[in-house]
Design an enzyme around this catalytic site. Sequence first.
Site, PDB file in Angstrom:
ATOM      1  N   ASN A  86      -6.783   7.142  50.963  1.00 49.21           N
ATOM      2  CA  ASN A  86      -7.161   6.397  52.171  1.00 49.21           C
ATOM      3  C   ASN A  86      -6.727   4.938  52.017  1.00 49.21           C
ATOM      4  OD1 ASN A  86      -8.479   8.765  52.817  1.00 49.21           O
ATOM      5  ND2 ASN A  86     -10.464   8.043  52.093  1.00 49.21           N
ATOM      6  N   ASP A  87      -7.164   4.344  50.915  1.00 48.19           N
ATOM      7  CA  ASP A  87      -6.794   2.941  50.697  1.00 48.19           C
ATOM      8  C   ASP A  87      -5.328   2.813  50.301  1.00 48.19           C
ATOM      9  OD1 ASP A  87      -8.947   1.232  51.344  1.00 48.19           O
ATOM     10  OD2 ASP A  87     -10.071   2.115  49.696  1.00 48.19           O
ATOM     11  N   CYS A 107      -8.594  12.141  45.756  1.00 48.38           N
ATOM     12  CA  CYS A 107      -9.929  12.256  46.351  1.00 48.38           C
ATOM     13  C   CYS A 107     -10.001  11.605  47.721  1.00 48.38           C
ATOM     14  CB  CYS A 107     -10.996  11.687  45.419  1.00 48.38           C
ATOM     15  SG  CYS A 107     -10.776   9.945  45.083  1.00 48.38           S
ATOM     16  N   HIS A 119     -15.295   5.172  58.007  1.00 47.85           N
ATOM     17  CA  HIS A 119     -16.487   5.814  57.441  1.00 47.85           C
ATOM     18  C   HIS A 119     -17.024   6.933  58.318  1.00 47.85           C
ATOM     19  CE1 HIS A 119     -17.697   1.939  59.319  1.00 47.85           C
ATOM     20  NE2 HIS A 119     -18.266   2.827  60.102  1.00 47.85           N
ATOM     21  N   ARG A 149     -18.250   7.376  40.997  1.00 54.25           N
ATOM     22  CA  ARG A 149     -17.481   6.140  41.191  1.00 54.25           C
ATOM     23  C   ARG A 149     -18.442   4.962  41.225  1.00 54.25           C
ATOM     24  NH1 ARG A 149     -13.971   5.139  46.485  1.00 54.25           N
ATOM     25  NH2 ARG A 149     -15.987   4.902  47.492  1.00 54.25           N
ATOM     26  N   ARG A 193     -19.371   8.821  45.979  1.00 51.13           N
ATOM     27  CA  ARG A 193     -19.287   7.445  46.498  1.00 51.13           C
ATOM     28  C   ARG A 193     -20.675   6.825  46.399  1.00 51.13           C
ATOM     29  NH1 ARG A 193     -15.599   9.981  50.560  1.00 51.13           N
ATOM     30  NH2 ARG A 193     -13.726   8.722  50.692  1.00 51.13           N
ATOM     31  N   GLU A 222      -5.428   3.219  44.164  1.00 48.42           N
ATOM     32  CA  GLU A 222      -5.458   3.070  45.619  1.00 48.42           C
ATOM     33  C   GLU A 222      -4.792   1.771  46.057  1.00 48.42           C
ATOM     34  OE1 GLU A 222      -9.528   3.521  46.915  1.00 48.42           O
ATOM     35  OE2 GLU A 222     -10.308   2.293  45.303  1.00 48.42           O
ATOM     36  N   ARG A 251      -7.525   0.277  57.758  1.00 50.80           N
ATOM     37  CA  ARG A 251      -7.955   1.657  57.947  1.00 50.80           C
ATOM     38  C   ARG A 251      -9.081   1.811  58.967  1.00 50.80           C
ATOM     39  NH1 ARG A 251     -10.829   3.308  52.286  1.00 50.80           N
ATOM     40  NH2 ARG A 251     -11.962   4.879  53.455  1.00 50.80           N
TER      41      ARG A 251
HETATM   42  C1  PEP Z   1      -9.792   6.317  49.170  1.00 43.75           C
HETATM   43  O1  PEP Z   1      -9.596   5.121  49.394  1.00 43.75           O
HETATM   44  O2  PEP Z   1      -8.956   7.228  49.389  1.00 43.75           O
HETATM   45  C2  PEP Z   1     -11.091   6.772  48.640  1.00 43.75           C
HETATM   46  C3  PEP Z   1     -11.271   8.013  48.235  1.00 43.75           C
HETATM   47  O3  PEP Z   1     -12.103   5.881  48.611  1.00 43.75           O
HETATM   48  P1  PEP Z   1     -12.869   5.363  49.928  1.00 43.75           P
HETATM   49  O4  PEP Z   1     -12.428   6.203  51.092  1.00 43.75           O
HETATM   50  O5  PEP Z   1     -14.310   5.491  49.635  1.00 43.75           O
HETATM   51  O6  PEP Z   1     -12.406   3.949  50.011  1.00 43.75           O
HETATM   52 MG    MG Z   2     -10.892   3.627  48.572  1.00 48.29          MG
END
Ligand code: PEP
Ligand code: MG
Length: 566
Positions: free
Chosen positions: A440-441, A488, A191, A328, A292, A417, A451
């Site tokens: 990311n996920d 995203c 984050h 989202r 988000r 994801e 992560r």
């Molecule tokens: C992701 O997982 O790539 C994503 C955009 O959502 P977050 O980073 O909020 O989990």
């Molecule tokens: Mg995510």
Amino acid sequence: MAPGREFTGIGVGRGGAVGPVVLAHAAPRVPPGEPGPADPEAAKAKVAEGFADVAASLGAKADAAAEAGIGTLADVLRATAQMAQDPALREEIDALIDAGTGPAHAVEQVVDTFAQMFLSAGGYLAERVTDLRSVRDRVVARVLGVAEPGVPTLTEPSVVVAEDFSPADTATLDLENTAAIVTRLGGPTSHTAIIAAQLGIPCVVRAEGVGSLRDGDVVAVDAAHGTVTKDPSPELREAIARRVEVIAELASDDAPAATADGVPVQLLANIGTADDAARAAPAAVEGVGLFRTEVLFLDRSTAPTVEEQADVYARVLETFGGRKVVIRTLDAGADKPLAFATQPDEDNPALGVRGYRLVRIDASLLDTQLAALAEAHRRSGVAPWVMAPMIATPAEARDFAERARGHGVQTVGVMVEIPAAALRAREILDEVDFVSLGTNDLTQYTMATDRLRGELSDLLDIWQPAVLDLVAATAMAGLEAGKPVGVCGESAGDPVMALVLLGLGVTSLSMSVSATPLVRFALRHHTADQCRLIAQAARSSSDAAQARAAALALVSRDVREALGLS
Ligand code: PEP
Ligand code: MG
């Protein structure tokens, strides 16, 4: 420590900054073996002094906030100062100390009991629990004689250095004076990195050794190279200043994004608050690709109402004046703990009841949010797009689409994801209007690598060819279905990766606004065919480092120079 010493970590964004270090400290831990007080009267006096100091410092901050015209913050700080002066709290702590409990333990125990009472009472009191716990941490720090937790007040543009930040810490950063952020922990999609990117603050995470920096040390933070250099040379200062200037110049290009041969690419912004929306709206973006919404409620103890949510969503829709805004639904759990939604006692929260899966236990959170979106549509006259996080199966996508459409939301999508969703993207797209790859996920789950922890950052890398395969499979499904597939995750804001993603067939890229100038510039210097070749080169590599090198070798010199990578 030697001047010119360089610490290496993982850079977020391409910018940089030079400035004095300000250390931020984590909340103190009460030592398990804290002895009972030898002199209870002295221990009680120390606790009393701690509470008085904290109340006075909160009062002073409240006055400063009021003077700066931030009335809401001033009110919150004053209310918190009052809690620090609560006689009932102090009486119970004194009683515990008299009974032989160590002073730090006594503070912790009594404040935690009060916090439980506040939570059970609900409403306004429950909302104050975070503030009460922050009073506890400050008083405990004074009692233990350790540094005050949190980011100290910044009086000049500074480089904030910490072990790591909580989501709430990052949300309250002083944007005027935070020139750069450096953390010893975290990873490129934690984050701290995401919020820093969103705010356009240069950041280096996982910077080994920065624990030796001291307040006032002058450092240069270079996000493009992932370095933090103490007492930087005039050449390094100059190189960073030049790159910052180039990025600022590129930002004046506001033509719609397209490849060199004119294939349009939709560039969108990632946001987390109405303030982010206000900052992003003037930029040359075609809207918001990821809002988000959980970021709005990180410091809340109770679930937000339809009314509260509708207010924010309507404001964001109006701010973007009819441009596409993808909202989202709450992605609570694991790396995004929300006090009112996260499941306690999960051994593996990233694999647990998080994101969309919360409907299994309680659908009211989702229904409230969808009702708020419908209300925001009514108020603003702008139809929001909505998408759900953490969808694993076509059945979940169908269920979400039914619920969203049942509330009158017209354009419904889901995030891809989880590898299962990427592999079954075609069936998922039969249920919804669009998908958005949360890389990311997707990287975390494909590579089975947390992560939030950077130790395995070689695995936690979007350039891993296996992750690129899943992106390609999803994009292909979108082409077959004739439906949009966006990205995203943070990868969309990396200008070289953006070329790969486009080459793999994705149709839109959503990123922090500060990343858009370089991505637009990179796209403009390559044709769609060149992007396909770059993507192929990356995908046919055998590991992440090779994939990146193979892609970079095909990137034009102009772009490599602008990125500081030539
Ligand atoms: C992701 O997982 O790539 C994503 C955009 O959502 P977050 O980073 O909020 O989990
Ligand atoms: Mg995510």
